[in-house]
Structure formats: C-alpha cells, structure tokens
Design a protein around this motif. Structure first.
Motif, PDB file in Angstrom:
ATOM      1  N   LYS A 322      92.173  46.360  80.337  1.00 51.24           N
ATOM      2  CA  LYS A 322      92.843  47.495  81.216  1.00 51.24           C
ATOM      3  C   LYS A 322      92.606  48.889  80.572  1.00 51.24           C
ATOM      4  O   LYS A 322      92.595  49.697  80.947  1.00 51.24           O
ATOM      5  N   GLN A 323      92.723  48.830  78.988  1.00 50.15           N
ATOM      6  CA  GLN A 323      92.258  50.062  78.335  1.00 50.15           C
ATOM      7  C   GLN A 323      90.689  50.477  79.218  1.00 50.15           C
ATOM      8  O   GLN A 323      90.371  51.627  79.229  1.00 50.15           O
ATOM      9  N   ARG A 326      90.575  51.873  82.283  1.00 51.77           N
ATOM     10  CA  ARG A 326      91.213  53.191  82.514  1.00 51.77           C
ATOM     11  C   ARG A 326      90.321  54.199  82.222  1.00 51.77           C
ATOM     12  O   ARG A 326      89.698  55.223  82.523  1.00 51.77           O
ATOM     13  N   SER A 329      87.719  54.498  84.951  1.00 47.07           N
ATOM     14  CA  SER A 329      88.199  55.390  86.069  1.00 47.07           C
ATOM     15  C   SER A 329      87.918  56.903  85.767  1.00 47.07           C
ATOM     16  O   SER A 329      87.644  57.553  86.443  1.00 47.07           O
ATOM     17  N   GLU A 330      88.431  57.215  84.415  1.00 44.51           N
ATOM     18  CA  GLU A 330      88.497  58.593  83.912  1.00 44.51           C
ATOM     19  C   GLU A 330      86.964  59.213  84.011  1.00 44.51           C
ATOM     20  O   GLU A 330      86.777  60.313  84.568  1.00 44.51           O
TER      21      GLU A 330
END
Length: 436
Positions: A322-323, A326, A329-330
């Motif tokens: 999940k990290q 993210r 995504s960024e």
C-alpha cells in the motif's frame, strides 16, 4: 534469433515488443544474452508478484526436487498439496472469515474461469452469465465468451454464446451507476436478459485498461446478486495475491463472492497453478466431473506455501504494498499534471496502476522508448492506450523510483517530439484529443 524466425508461430506477441533473447532473471530485473539489464515492470503479466527467482522460494523448491518429491500427482493427496492447503486455510481464508472449499483445475487462469462458470451453471440450472464491457477472462471458448476484446473474440472461429454483457463501472461516465441498469434489466421480464447463473467481474480490469471499480459499485453489485439469487464470481487472477494491497482485491470493498478464481502469482515462483474457491454449499460436483491432467502442480504447491508463510503470516507485506502504491499514485499524478495537457489520466489502485494516454499509438511510442532505456513495460486497454505498471510487489524502492523515472523521461521525449511538428499541428491534435 534465427530459430524463432524459422519455426515459431506468428501468434507470438511479447517477443515483438521486447526483441531480445533473455537468459537470466533476478528480483525485478531481466538480463539478455549480451548482459544488458532491464527493469521488469511486466512481471509475467502479473505472474511474478514476488519477483524472479525469489530467494525465499528457491531453496524450498530445490530441496523438494532433490528429495524426489512428487512432481505430478493428478488430484491425489500429496504432502506438498496438504501443506499448501493448510497454510492457505490458516493464513489466508480464516483471518478473513472466508469459508471456501478449493478446487484444483488445470494450471492456467482460463481453466479456473471455465470451471467457475460451469459450476455456476450446474448449481443454478441456468445458462446465462453476466459479464462486463472491457472484461478479460481468458481465451478458451467459455472464458472468451465472457471476454470483451474483439481482437481475442475474433479468433474464436465460432459463435460465442451464453453471456450477456453490461457496462462496467465508469463505462458510461463517472456520474452513471451502471448497476442501476443491471438491476433494471434483471427486474424487467421483458428486457430480453435471461436470469443469469452468475455475474463474473474483475475488481480491477487489467487487460481492459486498468479500470478500477469503486467500492460502492461493487457493493451494489453484490446486493443485486443476492436479491436475484445470482452467484457472484470475482475473477482475481491478475488483481489478486496482493496486487491491489490486500491478498484478495475485493477485501477493502467488503464484499464476499460466492466463487473466486486465482492463478498467475498464486504459485509464487511463476509456476503454473490455478484454483477456484467457492462456498461449501456450491460443491455439487460429481467425482471427476471436471478434471484436467495438470491439476496438481506439486512444485507450485511448495512455492505457493512458501509465499504465504513468508509474506502473508501478518499484515506487514500488505502495508508495504500500500505504501508503494501511494508512491506510484503520487508520481503518476505529477507526471500526468506535467505532461498530459489535460488528456492523460491515471487509473487503478495499489500496485495495479496505469496512465491512460488516450492514443494507442502514443502509448506504444512511450513503451518503446522505455525499452530502449532499460525498462520492460506493456500497454493494455481496448486500443492499447494505457501504459500498464505491473512491477513485482517486492521491488526495492530505489528501483521503483528508477522505473518511473524512465517512464517520465520517455513521456517527455515523446511529447517533445510530437510538439516539434510544425504549423497547424493536425497530427498533435489527432494524437492528443481523440477519445479513449
């Protein structure tokens, strides 16, 4: 390359995009015969979530082979199979309060999908299956009937029946909930849509263009299935085994499928392996009614168990995915904002994301430029318009960053080249402003 040109079929595809002879792989890297190193953002089309030649799995597999462990066991009980089932039950199913039995099918994803659809039809006594636009479920005939892509469907050579297709989430625009349409046609006896045995759906459509269904849509879909006594099949072959951040892609949506198909990264090491999970009351098969010679890959049982024991005994690996998701995504949002001019968009979730380039031609140029710079990455979508990020989940952070850097530079180079076209920029407009 001569032997491949002489006798390999024209059906080959990945070899055309990445014309090298590869002879070694480790972690998130592939190496060709000349020693060139490539970051792998393809990962066996989602089969290598744990990377190439994982050091956790390899010793267990070598030990098993050296001890003359069972290689081929049909569906007989073997020690390797029992130990895998025990780990899967204790560390995957029970912690998620999932009560499923396991069916071992032939070793590929389409084998699992065929079995799931066949089971649903046998249990309910109905023929029709609801599938979704842009869905991809395999290329054997039953699975192909549920697949949307015309390129694959056109090769069937026969009519494909038994499936009704309805719009996936977002297909008609973000403001339209397409489950309302499904509810309407199922409730209307004059809609022409026969009450189905099952609905089959991917929570994230991989080959369809990294289309991620929102959780509310999935929840609505489950409600409709329960209301009309339709079985809910979730095809988790590419989105499962941690790709979205949780072991099953449907966990965060809070839905409980009746049937789940798994393959690709289930075996851990890239070894062929597929299963169908389903609620015990659906287990109405007669002995041998659905079988397959290679439904017991014991090598895959060994590495699949090692994957579960090492990565899924607690939630640490999930947190790491999940990290990284993210971070992806960024980075992708910044790239789209910088170079997209309002046309590129991001899509997907977890470590299952992509950049919609609108044009398949443009996306192809970007991935070719990436390959020239040492990154293997593919496209997906109806027109191959989405650059698809599918790197191993175990990738080191610095290599994840490096791979995205290569994509960003490729996008910059391609956009700069397009922008040098003079005068009226008709070509620029055609590339950037056509619909997906």
């Amino acid at each position: 390359m001569k032997i491949f040109e002489e006798i390999e079929s024209e059906v080959q595809s990945y070899a055309r995009s990445f014309p090298r002879i590869f002879n070694r792989a480790k972690g998130e890297f592939l190496y060709d015969e000349e020693g060139s190193e490539y970051l792998d953002f393809l990962a066996g089309a989602g089969t290598l979530n744990y990377g190439h030649n994982n050091d956790i799995f390899k010793p267990a597999l070598i030990k098993y082979i050296e001890e003359d462990g069972i290689t081929h066991g049909l569906d007989m009980h073997t020690k390797a199979k029992g130990e895998f089932m025990e780990s899967f039950n204790e560390k995957i199913l029970k912690p998620r309060q999932l009560d499923y039995v396991m069916q071992f099918t032939g070793p590929t994803g389409t084998n699992a999908v065929e079995a799931a659809m066949k089971l649903a039809r046998n249990v309910t006594g109905r023929e029709n299956i609801i599938a979704f636009t842009n869905g991809f479920h395999g290329v054997s005939l039953g699975s192909l009937a549920a697949t949307g892509n015309s390129h694959h469907r056109g090769a069937a050579g026969v009519s494909l029946s038994g499936v009704t297709r309805v719009p996936y989430d977002g297909y008609l625009g973000d403001e339209i909930d397409t489950t309302e349409y499904l509810e309407k046609v199922l409730s209307d006896t004059s809609s022409g849509v026969d009450l189905p045995a099952a609905v089959i759906v991917e929570t994230v459509q991989g080959e369809g263009g990294i289309n991620a269904a929102n959780f509310k849509w999935l929840q609505n879909l489950e409600v409709i299935c329960r209301k009309h006594e339709i079985l809910l099949i979730i095809d988790d072959i590419q989105a499962g085994c941690g790709r979205t951040g949780t072991y099953f892609s449907f966990e965060e949506a809070g839905v409980t499928p009746d049937i789940v198909t798994l393959s690709k990264s289930l075996g851990g090491y890239g070894l062929p392996f597929a299963v169908v999970l389903f609620k015990p009351e659906l287990d109405q098969w007669k002995p041998g009614e659905h079988n397959g010679t290679f439904r017991g890959n014991n090598f895959a049982f060994v590495t699949a168990k090692a994957a579960i024991d090492h990565y899924w005994s607690d939630d640490q690996f999930s947190k790491e995915i999940k990290q990284k998701g993210r971070y992806v995504s960024e980075r992708l949002e910044k790239i789209v904002e910088k170079y997209g001019e309002g046309n590129f968009t991001t899509r997907g979730r977890g470590m299952f994301q992509g950049i919609n380039c609108v044009s398949g031609e443009l996306a192809s140029k970007i991935t070719k430029k990436c390959f020239q710079n040492g990154l293997i990455i593919e496209t997906s979508g109806a027109d191959d318009q989405v650059v698809k990020f599918l790197c191993p989940l175990v990738i080191k952070q610095e290599n994840l960053a490096k791979g995205i850097d290569i994509v960003e530079q490729a996008i910059k180079d391609v956009c700069d080249a397009e922008n040098t076209i003079p005068e009226d920029n008709d070509y620029f407009d055609a590339v950037y402003h056509q619909s997906a």
